[in-house]
Write a protein that holds these residues in place. Structure first.
Motif: not given
Length: 462
Positions: A237-240, A410-415
């Protein structure tokens, strides 16, 4: 008209053209599905559909303009072509205008063959195994919910430059939810497939059963940064998200995470500390997809002028280094860089990795193990910061063993930032993106260990 074959529709549309160029494609689809709830099959069905897309190209003197009109079923071809041509005349010059593709790509397919079809028979072995799983879940006083879908879509694409291309695309997916009878516990397992011959209901049910057992003990944790094991579905999901942001123009013009400060793009920059390779390949085993483009509209990463363009294998990130971005031919000509087409699958791998996900769990002194992510939304395109929620099981790992389930976050991240912080990867395996599988199912990913995944707040979601 209802008896027209898709090839005939394409040929009639091309013959009806009165303008400077045309692309027409017809997609014939058949689908079968099963749905279940509370350990019982609820519905099953089969559907068929047809979409016809005509793209006309008109040179009005100021530059080439395009118009796209799409219809379902078997439309009046002459009316459809006329509407497309009028849409092109009403549009301004297209900034992505280049000559239409005329070179036949590899894997053009058998133009004269009938469209491929699926049916409910695709579930001949799956359905009885599902029934057995229902019985076993009842014995544990647990409930199973979910669905299985299979589609076969055949696309016939013809152009005024003489291309006649055909591709059969099978797409299948299964999602299986396990819940306690009071609905206080919920877990998930899923898989993508081409034909259901490789789907093991027993394996999916065993995964659900294990997660349900893990979730019997509940531990509440506060927000914070945690060592976190991201299983393949969450990684996909993150790499997409990262893949969908890989338009070269956005990077070149400073609008994306792949833009280099001060100008240009970041091709050549190291993005990952591990030797991770992110790649797409239309011939990847189990993830096979179309070897040519068929698009109805232009965007930063696709162009109607590129219909029929070959989509060969490409490495986006090579052993941690950004290597390629998605670049339509018009932008390639403007920048002097090679044209690179998007492909409808994605693989992330560390070719030196030998560990299984289970071995990575066993090497974890204390951390979190996720199941899936959902409601992922972009916050900042410059860093590709996204936010979202964990779903259907966040587990606590202590001393190499799963000791219970914790609350959702809840998360906050950059792939892209995660690639730079990931400290370990497992072997790559076929997986199903949970958030994006309505649009993207063909993925293979590893589990990733992130030492400091940002759980920004506690979520009340179950």
């Amino acid at each position: 008209m209802t008896q027209l074959r898709p090839q005939e529709i394409v040929e009639r549309a091309l013959a009806a053209s009165t303008v400077d160029g045309q692309v027409t494609y017809v997609t014939e689809s058949s689908e079968a599905n099963l749905r279940w709830a509370g350990n019982s099959l609820t519905t099953n069905g089969a559907m068929r559909s047809r979409q016809v897309v005509v793209i006309s190209f008109v040179d009005g003197g100021a530059g080439m303009a395009t118009g796209t009109v799409a219809r379902t079923g078997t439309p009046d071809v002459a009316e459809l072509v006329a509407a497309s041509e009028q849409a092109a005349r009403d549009a301004g010059p297209a900034e992505d205008a280049v000559a239409l593709v005329s070179e036949v790509p590899p894997g053009a397919g058998d133009w004269d063959a009938d469209a491929a079809e699926t049916s409910i028979d695709v579930f001949a072995e799956f359905a009885p195994a599902l029934g057995q799983a229902f019985g076993e879940a009842r014995g544990r006083e647990e409930l199973l919910f979910g669905f299985a879908e299979h589609q076969l879509a055949t696309t016939y694409l013809g152009t005024s430059t003489g291309l006649r291309l055909r591709h059969d695309q099978p797409t299948g997916r299964v999602e299986l939810n396990g819940k306690s009878t009071d609905f206080g516990r919920s877990v998930w397992a899923g898989v993508g497939t081409r034909d259901f011959t490789d789907v093991s209901v027993a394996d999916l049910a065993a995964e659900v059963q294990q997660k349900m057992a893990w979730s019997q003990r509940r531990v509440d944790l506060p927000a914070g940064r945690y060592e976190t094991l991201l299983p393949p579905s969450t990684v996909s999901d993150l790499m997409v998200v990262a893949y969908w942001s890989m338009g070269a123009r956005d990077a070149d013009e400073g609008r994306s995470v792949f833009a280099r400060p001060g100008g240009g793009n970041r091709i050549g920059d190291r993005l990952a500390r591990l030797p991770l390779t992110l790649r797409s390949d239309p011939a990847a085993p189990g993830l096979e997809t179309a070897p040519f483009q068929a698009v109805g509209g232009s965007s930063g990463s696709a162009s109607v002028f590129d219909n029929g363009m070959a989509t060969p294998a490409v490495e986006w990130i090579s052993e941690g280094v950004l290597t390629n971005l998605v670049r339509p031919r018009a932008w390639a000509q403007r920048t002097g860089a090679p044209a690179t087409a998007a492909v409808d699958n994605l693989v992330l791998e560390d070719r030196t990795a030998t560990a299984s996900p289970a071995e990575m769990i066993a090497r974890t002194e204390r951390g979190l193990l996720l199941t899936t992510l959902w409601y992922i939304r972009e916050v900042d395109p410059q860093t590709l910061l996204v936010t979202g929620l964990t779903r259907d099981g966040v587990f606590l790992v202590e001393g190499g063993e799963v000791t219970g389930a914790v609350n959702n976050f809840r998360f906050n991240e950059s792939p892209v930032d995660l690639l730079g912080r990931a400290s370990e990867a497992s072997r790559t395996e076929r997986t199903l993106p949970r958030e994006w599988n309505d649009w993207f199912t063909r993925a293979a990913m590893p589990m990733l260990r992130v030492p400091d995944f940002n759980m920004s707040s506690v979520s009340p979601a179950s």
